[in-house]
Design a protein around this motif. Structure first.
Motif, PDB file in Angstrom:
ATOM      1  N   VAL A  24       8.680  -1.663  -6.504  1.00 20.60           N
ATOM      2  CA  VAL A  24       7.907  -0.563  -7.091  1.00 20.60           C
ATOM      3  C   VAL A  24       8.393  -0.289  -8.504  1.00 20.60           C
ATOM      4  O   VAL A  24       7.596  -0.125  -9.428  1.00 20.60           O
ATOM      5  CB  VAL A  24       7.989   0.704  -6.212  1.00 20.60           C
ATOM      6  N   ASN A  25       9.710  -0.271  -8.703  1.00 18.51           N
ATOM      7  CA  ASN A  25      10.256  -0.029 -10.039  1.00 18.51           C
ATOM      8  C   ASN A  25       9.930  -1.165 -10.993  1.00 18.51           C
ATOM      9  O   ASN A  25       9.525  -0.939 -12.129  1.00 18.51           O
ATOM     10  CB  ASN A  25      11.775   0.168  -9.970  1.00 18.51           C
TER      11      ASN A  25
ATOM     12  N   PHE B 281      -3.989   4.752   2.886  1.00 17.14           N
ATOM     13  CA  PHE B 281      -3.300   3.481   2.714  1.00 17.14           C
ATOM     14  C   PHE B 281      -4.299   2.374   2.387  1.00 17.14           C
ATOM     15  O   PHE B 281      -5.474   2.465   2.738  1.00 17.14           O
ATOM     16  CB  PHE B 281      -2.545   3.097   3.992  1.00 17.14           C
ATOM     17  N   ASP B 282      -3.807   1.310   1.743  1.00 20.10           N
ATOM     18  CA  ASP B 282      -4.620   0.134   1.449  1.00 20.10           C
ATOM     19  C   ASP B 282      -4.311  -1.013   2.401  1.00 20.10           C
ATOM     20  O   ASP B 282      -5.157  -1.871   2.627  1.00 20.10           O
ATOM     21  CB  ASP B 282      -4.393  -0.335   0.011  1.00 20.10           C
ATOM     22  N   ALA B 283      -3.091  -1.050   2.912  1.00 21.16           N
ATOM     23  CA  ALA B 283      -2.665  -2.153   3.776  1.00 21.16           C
ATOM     24  C   ALA B 283      -1.328  -1.791   4.415  1.00 21.16           C
ATOM     25  O   ALA B 283      -0.696  -0.812   4.025  1.00 21.16           O
ATOM     26  CB  ALA B 283      -2.510  -3.436   2.954  1.00 21.16           C
ATOM     27  N   ALA B 284      -0.924  -2.626   5.379  1.00 19.52           N
ATOM     28  CA  ALA B 284       0.393  -2.505   5.987  1.00 19.52           C
ATOM     29  C   ALA B 284       1.150  -3.806   5.759  1.00 19.52           C
ATOM     30  O   ALA B 284       0.581  -4.888   5.919  1.00 19.52           O
ATOM     31  CB  ALA B 284       0.276  -2.226   7.483  1.00 19.52           C
ATOM     32  N   VAL B 285       2.413  -3.702   5.377  1.00 25.39           N
ATOM     33  CA  VAL B 285       3.274  -4.860   5.192  1.00 25.39           C
ATOM     34  C   VAL B 285       4.392  -4.750   6.215  1.00 25.39           C
ATOM     35  O   VAL B 285       5.096  -3.744   6.261  1.00 25.39           O
ATOM     36  CB  VAL B 285       3.852  -4.899   3.763  1.00 25.39           C
ATOM     37  N   LEU B 286       4.526  -5.764   7.055  1.00 24.33           N
ATOM     38  CA  LEU B 286       5.544  -5.761   8.106  1.00 24.33           C
ATOM     39  C   LEU B 286       6.604  -6.799   7.777  1.00 24.33           C
ATOM     40  O   LEU B 286       6.303  -7.977   7.678  1.00 24.33           O
ATOM     41  CB  LEU B 286       4.919  -6.085   9.459  1.00 24.33           C
ATOM     42  N   ILE B 287       7.848  -6.321   7.601  1.00 26.15           N
ATOM     43  CA  ILE B 287       8.949  -7.205   7.244  1.00 26.15           C
ATOM     44  C   ILE B 287      10.062  -6.979   8.254  1.00 26.15           C
ATOM     45  O   ILE B 287      10.582  -5.865   8.360  1.00 26.15           O
ATOM     46  CB  ILE B 287       9.453  -6.926   5.822  1.00 26.15           C
TER      47      ILE B 287
ATOM     48  N   LEU C 209      -7.913  -1.509   7.961  1.00 19.89           N
ATOM     49  CA  LEU C 209      -7.045  -1.962   6.877  1.00 19.89           C
ATOM     50  C   LEU C 209      -6.355  -3.284   7.182  1.00 19.89           C
ATOM     51  O   LEU C 209      -6.214  -3.683   8.323  1.00 19.89           O
ATOM     52  CB  LEU C 209      -5.991  -0.892   6.566  1.00 19.89           C
ATOM     53  N   ARG C 210      -5.923  -3.952   6.127  1.00 20.17           N
ATOM     54  CA  ARG C 210      -5.277  -5.262   6.221  1.00 20.17           C
ATOM     55  C   ARG C 210      -3.817  -5.130   6.646  1.00 20.17           C
ATOM     56  O   ARG C 210      -3.158  -4.145   6.327  1.00 20.17           O
ATOM     57  CB  ARG C 210      -5.322  -5.962   4.862  1.00 20.17           C
ATOM     58  N   PHE C 211      -3.332  -6.161   7.334  1.00 23.20           N
ATOM     59  CA  PHE C 211      -1.933  -6.255   7.741  1.00 23.20           C
ATOM     60  C   PHE C 211      -1.359  -7.531   7.156  1.00 23.20           C
ATOM     61  O   PHE C 211      -2.013  -8.564   7.156  1.00 23.20           O
ATOM     62  CB  PHE C 211      -1.811  -6.331   9.265  1.00 23.20           C
ATOM     63  N   TYR C 212      -0.114  -7.440   6.708  1.00 27.93           N
ATOM     64  CA  TYR C 212       0.603  -8.605   6.212  1.00 27.93           C
ATOM     65  C   TYR C 212       1.959  -8.684   6.923  1.00 27.93           C
ATOM     66  O   TYR C 212       2.960  -8.188   6.421  1.00 27.93           O
ATOM     67  CB  TYR C 212       0.807  -8.512   4.689  1.00 27.93           C
TER      68      TYR C 212
ATOM     69  N   ARG D 254      -0.743 -10.687  -5.570  1.00 29.24           N
ATOM     70  CA  ARG D 254      -2.044 -11.306  -5.298  1.00 29.24           C
ATOM     71  C   ARG D 254      -2.953 -10.446  -4.430  1.00 29.24           C
ATOM     72  O   ARG D 254      -4.169 -10.468  -4.590  1.00 29.24           O
ATOM     73  CB  ARG D 254      -1.856 -12.654  -4.583  1.00 29.24           C
ATOM     74  N   ASN D 255      -2.382  -9.713  -3.496  1.00 28.53           N
ATOM     75  CA  ASN D 255      -3.210  -9.051  -2.499  1.00 28.53           C
ATOM     76  C   ASN D 255      -3.245  -7.534  -2.555  1.00 28.53           C
ATOM     77  O   ASN D 255      -4.165  -6.928  -1.998  1.00 28.53           O
ATOM     78  CB  ASN D 255      -2.730  -9.452  -1.095  1.00 28.53           C
ATOM     79  N   LEU D 256      -2.291  -6.916  -3.187  1.00 25.97           N
ATOM     80  CA  LEU D 256      -2.231  -5.458  -3.133  1.00 25.97           C
ATOM     81  C   LEU D 256      -2.428  -4.760  -4.465  1.00 25.97           C
ATOM     82  O   LEU D 256      -2.881  -3.619  -4.497  1.00 25.97           O
ATOM     83  CB  LEU D 256      -0.897  -5.014  -2.509  1.00 25.97           C
TER      84      LEU D 256
END
Length: 133
Positions: free
Chosen positions: A5-6, A64-70, A90-93, A127-129
């Motif tokens: 983000v920074n 939200f625009d999407a979820a990112v799972l790490i 919404l999209r999931f990654y 690319r996606n968010l």
């Protein structure tokens, strides 16, 4: 995530950390890197209830625009279930390379095959968010 983000010079409100007051005094130092920290009241003598309340507040706190799972543990699967409940379109990654809960979600879902080969989170985010120029 806070470093991304920074580096991407995104608004501080893009990344929010939600914590349960049940754990007050036990948060890791890395929490100080977040500009936007929200605290959820503890459900008296109920750890599971406190965490569920925090997840609901976190996942309904904004658009939200999407979820990112790490990575993650069983909690990620609970959050995925709730996220889908509140944001069904919404999209999931999920990043299966880090195994753990994100890999379980990837393997049980219908995700693009190239996501399993993605090794650069920043490239995927770009690319996606991020908005297209």
């Amino acid at each position: 995530m806070s470093l991304y983000v920074n580096t991407a010079k995104l608004a501080e409100t893009v990344l929010r950390s939600t914590k349960v007051l049940f754990f007050l005094g036990k948060f890791p130092r890395e929490n100080d890197d977040f500009a936007d920290i929200r605290y959820t009241e503890a459900v008296q003598n109920d750890l599971a209830g406190s965490i569920e309340l925090m997840r609901i507040e976190m996942l309904t706190s904004r658009k939200f625009d999407a979820a990112v799972l790490i990575g993650g543990m069983e909690g990620i699967l609970d959050e995925t279930r709730l996220f889908r409940e509140y944001n069904p379109t919404l999209r999931f990654y999920p990043f299966p390379q880090l195994v753990a809960a994100a890999a379980i979600e990837y393997n049980n879902g219908n995700y693009p095959r190239d996501l399993a080969k993605e090794i650069s989170f920043a490239s995927l985010f770009r690319r996606n968010l991020l908005p297209k120029p």
